[in-house]
Scaffold this active site. Structure first.
Site, PDB file in Angstrom:
ATOM      1  N   ASP A  54      56.940  77.743  68.468  1.00  0.00           N
ATOM      2  CA  ASP A  54      57.148  78.876  69.365  1.00  0.00           C
ATOM      3  C   ASP A  54      56.607  78.418  70.709  1.00  0.00           C
ATOM      4  O   ASP A  54      55.438  78.013  70.800  1.00  0.00           O
ATOM      5  CB  ASP A  54      56.358  80.086  68.829  1.00  0.00           C
ATOM      6  CG  ASP A  54      56.535  81.326  69.697  1.00  0.00           C
ATOM      7  OD1 ASP A  54      56.744  81.187  70.919  1.00  0.00           O
ATOM      8  OD2 ASP A  54      56.451  82.442  69.146  1.00  0.00           O
ATOM      9  N   ASN A  81      65.147  73.795  75.676  1.00  0.00           N
ATOM     10  CA  ASN A  81      66.329  74.662  75.625  1.00  0.00           C
ATOM     11  C   ASN A  81      65.977  76.127  75.355  1.00  0.00           C
ATOM     12  O   ASN A  81      66.695  77.029  75.777  1.00  0.00           O
ATOM     13  CB  ASN A  81      67.265  74.124  74.529  1.00  0.00           C
ATOM     14  CG  ASN A  81      68.296  75.132  74.097  1.00  0.00           C
ATOM     15  OD1 ASN A  81      69.244  75.428  74.816  1.00  0.00           O
ATOM     16  ND2 ASN A  81      68.099  75.710  72.908  1.00  0.00           N
ATOM     17  N   LYS A 114      54.226  69.094  78.696  1.00  0.00           N
ATOM     18  CA  LYS A 114      52.901  68.456  78.735  1.00  0.00           C
ATOM     19  C   LYS A 114      52.537  67.809  77.400  1.00  0.00           C
ATOM     20  O   LYS A 114      51.823  66.816  77.359  1.00  0.00           O
ATOM     21  CB  LYS A 114      51.827  69.478  79.143  1.00  0.00           C
ATOM     22  CG  LYS A 114      51.903  69.817  80.631  1.00  0.00           C
ATOM     23  CD  LYS A 114      50.788  70.710  81.073  1.00  0.00           C
ATOM     24  CE  LYS A 114      49.499  69.932  81.240  1.00  0.00           C
ATOM     25  NZ  LYS A 114      48.449  70.729  81.879  1.00  0.00           N
ATOM     26  N   SER A 132      68.549  74.890  82.304  1.00  0.00           N
ATOM     27  CA  SER A 132      68.414  75.966  83.279  1.00  0.00           C
ATOM     28  C   SER A 132      69.613  76.885  83.091  1.00  0.00           C
ATOM     29  O   SER A 132      69.901  77.333  81.976  1.00  0.00           O
ATOM     30  CB  SER A 132      68.336  75.355  84.690  1.00  0.00           C
ATOM     31  OG  SER A 132      68.397  76.312  85.691  1.00  0.00           O
ATOM     32  N   TYR A 146      64.989  86.801  85.375  1.00  0.00           N
ATOM     33  CA  TYR A 146      65.638  85.639  84.740  1.00  0.00           C
ATOM     34  C   TYR A 146      65.863  84.554  85.786  1.00  0.00           C
ATOM     35  O   TYR A 146      65.522  83.381  85.565  1.00  0.00           O
ATOM     36  CB  TYR A 146      66.956  86.071  84.087  1.00  0.00           C
ATOM     37  CG  TYR A 146      67.674  84.941  83.380  1.00  0.00           C
ATOM     38  CD1 TYR A 146      67.162  84.379  82.210  1.00  0.00           C
ATOM     39  CD2 TYR A 146      68.871  84.429  83.875  1.00  0.00           C
ATOM     40  CE1 TYR A 146      67.818  83.334  81.560  1.00  0.00           C
ATOM     41  CE2 TYR A 146      69.530  83.385  83.233  1.00  0.00           C
ATOM     42  CZ  TYR A 146      69.001  82.844  82.075  1.00  0.00           C
ATOM     43  OH  TYR A 146      69.654  81.807  81.433  1.00  0.00           O
ATOM     44  N   LYS A 150      64.457  80.634  86.102  1.00  0.00           N
ATOM     45  CA  LYS A 150      65.352  79.467  86.136  1.00  0.00           C
ATOM     46  C   LYS A 150      65.259  78.741  87.487  1.00  0.00           C
ATOM     47  O   LYS A 150      65.338  77.512  87.526  1.00  0.00           O
ATOM     48  CB  LYS A 150      66.797  79.880  85.822  1.00  0.00           C
ATOM     49  CG  LYS A 150      66.988  80.394  84.381  1.00  0.00           C
ATOM     50  CD  LYS A 150      66.676  79.341  83.317  1.00  0.00           C
ATOM     51  CE  LYS A 150      67.061  79.775  81.907  1.00  0.00           C
ATOM     52  NZ  LYS A 150      66.724  78.799  80.872  1.00  0.00           N
TER      53      LYS A 150
HETATM   54  P1  NAP Z   1      70.636  81.528  71.854  1.00  0.00           P
HETATM   55  O1  NAP Z   1      71.686  81.178  70.873  1.00  0.00           O
HETATM   56  O2  NAP Z   1      70.120  82.906  71.869  1.00  0.00           O
HETATM   57  O3  NAP Z   1      69.430  80.491  71.711  1.00  0.00           O
HETATM   58  C1  NAP Z   1      68.185  80.736  72.297  1.00  0.00           C
HETATM   59  C2  NAP Z   1      67.158  79.987  71.505  1.00  0.00           C
HETATM   60  O4  NAP Z   1      65.877  80.151  72.130  1.00  0.00           O
HETATM   61  C3  NAP Z   1      67.034  80.515  70.077  1.00  0.00           C
HETATM   62  O5  NAP Z   1      66.925  79.394  69.229  1.00  0.00           O
HETATM   63  C4  NAP Z   1      65.726  81.287  70.109  1.00  0.00           C
HETATM   64  O6  NAP Z   1      65.023  81.279  68.889  1.00  0.00           O
HETATM   65  C5  NAP Z   1      64.956  80.436  71.092  1.00  0.00           C
HETATM   66  N1  NAP Z   1      63.742  81.099  71.551  1.00  0.00           N
HETATM   67  C6  NAP Z   1      63.611  82.296  72.158  1.00  0.00           C
HETATM   68  N2  NAP Z   1      62.296  82.558  72.362  1.00  0.00           N
HETATM   69  C7  NAP Z   1      61.612  81.493  71.881  1.00  0.00           C
HETATM   70  C8  NAP Z   1      60.241  81.154  71.779  1.00  0.00           C
HETATM   71  N3  NAP Z   1      59.278  81.968  72.221  1.00  0.00           N
HETATM   72  N4  NAP Z   1      59.902  79.955  71.226  1.00  0.00           N
HETATM   73  C9  NAP Z   1      60.848  79.114  70.760  1.00  0.00           C
HETATM   74  N5  NAP Z   1      62.162  79.401  70.797  1.00  0.00           N
HETATM   75  C10 NAP Z   1      62.523  80.563  71.349  1.00  0.00           C
HETATM   76  O7  NAP Z   1      71.164  81.290  73.340  1.00  0.00           O
HETATM   77  P2  NAP Z   1      71.645  79.973  74.125  1.00  0.00           P
HETATM   78  O8  NAP Z   1      72.717  80.420  75.007  1.00  0.00           O
HETATM   79  O9  NAP Z   1      71.883  78.844  73.189  1.00  0.00           O
HETATM   80  O10 NAP Z   1      70.356  79.708  75.036  1.00  0.00           O
HETATM   81  C11 NAP Z   1      69.779  78.450  75.188  1.00  0.00           C
HETATM   82  C12 NAP Z   1      69.374  78.254  76.629  1.00  0.00           C
HETATM   83  O11 NAP Z   1      70.547  78.286  77.450  1.00  0.00           O
HETATM   84  C13 NAP Z   1      68.447  79.324  77.198  1.00  0.00           C
HETATM   85  O12 NAP Z   1      67.427  78.684  77.945  1.00  0.00           O
HETATM   86  C14 NAP Z   1      69.344  80.138  78.115  1.00  0.00           C
HETATM   87  O13 NAP Z   1      68.632  80.702  79.195  1.00  0.00           O
HETATM   88  C15 NAP Z   1      70.319  79.078  78.582  1.00  0.00           C
HETATM   89  N6  NAP Z   1      71.600  79.581  79.086  1.00  0.00           N
HETATM   90  C16 NAP Z   1      72.485  80.252  78.274  1.00  0.00           C
HETATM   91  C17 NAP Z   1      73.708  80.659  78.781  1.00  0.00           C
HETATM   92  C18 NAP Z   1      74.755  81.364  77.944  1.00  0.00           C
HETATM   93  O14 NAP Z   1      75.672  81.981  78.491  1.00  0.00           O
HETATM   94  N7  NAP Z   1      74.680  81.292  76.640  1.00  0.00           N
HETATM   95  C19 NAP Z   1      74.027  80.405  80.120  1.00  0.00           C
HETATM   96  C20 NAP Z   1      73.114  79.743  80.921  1.00  0.00           C
HETATM   97  C21 NAP Z   1      71.916  79.316  80.394  1.00  0.00           C
HETATM   98  P3  NAP Z   1      65.069  82.473  67.815  1.00  0.00           P
HETATM   99  O15 NAP Z   1      66.226  82.156  66.928  1.00  0.00           O
HETATM  100  O16 NAP Z   1      63.755  82.372  67.102  1.00  0.00           O
HETATM  101  O17 NAP Z   1      65.224  83.757  68.566  1.00  0.00           O
END
Ligand code: NAP
Length: 270
Positions: A54, A81, A114, A132, A146, A150
């Site tokens: 986490d 990520n 780190k 990002s 948000y 980022k």
């Molecule tokens: P996602 O499927 O919701 O994946 C997010 C991941 O982050 C999940 O594995 C979640 O784990 C994990 N997470 C959340 N809080 C956490 C914590 N405290 N410690 C460890 N893991 C944690 O969404 P995604 O789109 O793949 O997101 C991945 C990255 O892409 C994010 O940084 C997001 O900001 C970025 N992003 C996404 C989009 C988009 O449209 N999808 C666009 C731009 C950027 P749990 O399963 O435990 O909740």
């Protein structure tokens, strides 16, 4: 010798697909997640370990990095990520919600970074890839926190190049547009404006815009770009991915602040 990648947030979305792509390309993978007991797919793959991590829990970060190094010898690539979106009017966000958004998207990313740096410095090589967003380059309404996280990730990453490149460590930023992961579902928190009626009409238009955003289903496009950033052996820093991200970032570069805001508010009708 096989290379090793540590990925945060590998339970779903980009992180999970990236774990599979690295595995397919014969890498060792430390797939980290908050609830490893729920993972049924990655756990069947050879040279993939599932570690509990986490990003808001320092001990879990140290343990996952230690476990990965004990198993595979070193970490060559870190993919930061994990993240989520806390959206809505800033005035409606509680102190806890504000802190949590930064704890996960920004301070968590710093803690994981780190934890791998001593090893990367010692081995005089490594790549840190920070996921990002298009939202690290342009802003939408009702997304101030948000974007703040980022934009912070972008500045942090860009500056760290100066201190880490001399040790053979590269920095990369991946900037996805909208993709159909869990992001717009369980990874999105909307602040309640029940007590703040004045925001409601514009906020409704914002949520309507999100609901109708043409989210791409091609999640592997982003995972492929993460893999490219890990292996292209270049100094390239930023990797925008997705038509919407590429177009919006280009538009932002061509417009001044007022013109961009006018375009955004006109598109949303606010
Ligand atoms: P996602 O499927 O919701 O994946 C997010 C991941 O982050 C999940 O594995 C979640 O784990 C994990 N997470 C959340 N809080 C956490 C914590 N405290 N410690 C460890 N893991 C944690 O969404 P995604 O789109 O793949 O997101 C991945 C990255 O892409 C994010 O940084 C997001 O900001 C970025 N992003 C996404 C989009 C988009 O449209 N999808 C666009 C731009 C950027 P749990 O399963 O435990 O909740």
């Amino acid at each position: 010798m096989k290379k090793t990648v540590l990925i945060t947030g590998a339970s779903s979305g980009f992180g999970k697909v990236a774990a599979k792509i690295f595995h397919t390309n014969d890498w060792n993978v430390i797939a980290t997640m908050r609830s490893p007991e729920k993972e049924t797919e990655l756990s069947t793959l050879s040279n993939v370990i599932i570690s509990k991590l986490d990003v808001t829990d320092k001990l879990s970060i140290q343990n996952a990095v230690k476990e990965g190094i004990e198993k595979f010898g070193k970490i060559d690539v870190l993919v930061n990520n994990a993240g989520y979106g806390a959206l809505g009017a800033l005035e409606a966000a509680t102190e806890e919600e504000i802190k949590r958004q930064f704890d996960v998207n920004f301070f968590g990313l710093i803690e994981v970074t780190k934890a791998v740096l001593p090893g990367m410095r010692q081995q005089r090589s490594g790549t840190i890839i920070n996921v990002s967003s298009v939202g690290g380059r342009v802003t939408f309404p009702f997304s101030s926190l948000y974007h703040a996280t980022k934009f912070a990730v972008e500045g942090l990453t860009e500056s760290m190049q100066y201190e880490l490149n001399p040790f053979g460590i590269r920095l990369k930023i991946v900037e996805p547009g909208g993709y159909k992961t869990e992001f717009a579902g369980r990874s999105m928190t909307l602040f309640s404006t029940d007590d703040l009626d004045e925001y409601q009409p514009a906020f409704n238009k914002f949520t309507d815009m999100i609901d109708h955003w043409p989210m791409s289903e091609n999640i592997s496009e982003v995972a492929d770009v993460i893999y490219e950033a890990a292996t292209d052996d270049t100094e390239k820093l930023r990797y925008p991915v997705g038509h919407d991200a590429v177009q919006l970032i280009a538009a932002r570069q061509q417009m001044d602040d007022v013109d961009f805001k006018t375009m955004m508010t006109a598109q949303m009708g606010i």
